[in-house]
Design an enzyme around this catalytic site. Structure first.
Site, mmCIF file in Angstrom:
data_model
loop_
_atom_site.group_PDB
_atom_site.id
_atom_site.type_symbol
_atom_site.label_atom_id
_atom_site.label_comp_id
_atom_site.label_asym_id
_atom_site.label_seq_id
_atom_site.Cartn_x
_atom_site.Cartn_y
_atom_site.Cartn_z
ATOM 1 N N CYS A 83 129.809 -26.187 -7.442
ATOM 2 C CA CYS A 83 129.951 -26.721 -8.789
ATOM 3 C C CYS A 83 130.552 -28.119 -8.701
ATOM 4 C CB CYS A 83 130.856 -25.805 -9.611
ATOM 5 S SG CYS A 83 131.173 -26.414 -11.280
ATOM 6 N N CYS A 139 129.161 -21.744 -14.567
ATOM 7 C CA CYS A 139 130.112 -21.510 -13.481
ATOM 8 C C CYS A 139 131.181 -20.535 -13.969
ATOM 9 C CB CYS A 139 130.740 -22.834 -13.053
ATOM 10 S SG CYS A 139 132.033 -22.648 -11.795
ATOM 11 N N CYS A 162 116.975 -22.105 -12.459
ATOM 12 C CA CYS A 162 116.541 -23.488 -12.646
ATOM 13 C C CYS A 162 117.809 -24.297 -12.942
ATOM 14 C CB CYS A 162 115.561 -23.521 -13.816
ATOM 15 S SG CYS A 162 114.616 -25.009 -13.960
#
Length: 175
Positions: A83, A139, A162
């Site tokens: 992330c 996340c 995606c």
């Protein structure tokens, strides 16, 4: 629509904004696999200082980068995608594939075992912002918008995560 509903039915976690994550009815397990660290929560100003304008737009305002523009779309290196906001590991290059859609695509999140995503760094949320039902991927650690998951991926998972390149930070494997 039926495929999307079937995909939603098998989700291990359900998170509603303002409520703690909990197991879905019939999933057979609680949130025992969630991260033990507390969620990363910064103010809008702090996120704007930490991120580029494009990163902020995509991850904090649920934007999308232009298709075929992301730096990781054609990345073929071995490593882990983290992330961009909190550095949590999210996707392994081993599960990356070319979907032809214009965004990096993955067949499953890092830490997934079978259909159990409780040890992964992601959560799924229902997204009806465009007037149709989609599944948003965020996340688990910092709630950053990453992209969406669709039930049209390759076997054995049948999933296509995606994901926006700008929401990711790639760390190559050390050989």
């Amino acid at each position: 629509m039926a495929r999307l509903l079937r995909a939603l039915r098998g989700l291990p976690l359900l998170e509603v904004p303002g409520r703690p994550a909990r197991a879905c009815a019939g999933s057979g397990h609680g949130d025992s696999g969630s991260l033990t660290k507390s969620k990363l929560s910064l103010s809008k100003t702090d996120w704007q200082r930490k991120l580029t304008p494009e990163q902020f737009y995509v991850t904090r305002e649920k934007g999308t980068e232009a298709p075929f523009s992301g730096m990781y779309l054609n990345n073929k290196e071995t490593g882990m995608y983290h992330c961009v906001c909190c550095d949590s590991p999210l996707f392994s290059s081993e599960k990356k594939y070319c979907s032809g859609t214009g965004w990096p695509s993955f067949s499953e999140a890092h830490g997934t075992t079978g259909s159990d995503e409780s040890h992964s760094g992601i959560l799924r949320r229902l997204d009806s912002s465009l007037g149709c039902a989609r599944v948003e991927v965020v996340c688990k650690q910092c709630d950053a918008h990453l992209g969406h998951v669709f039930p049209d991926g390759p076997e054995p998972t049948g999933q296509r995560f995606c994901i926006n390149s700008v929401a990711l930070k790639f760390k190559p494997s050390k050989h």
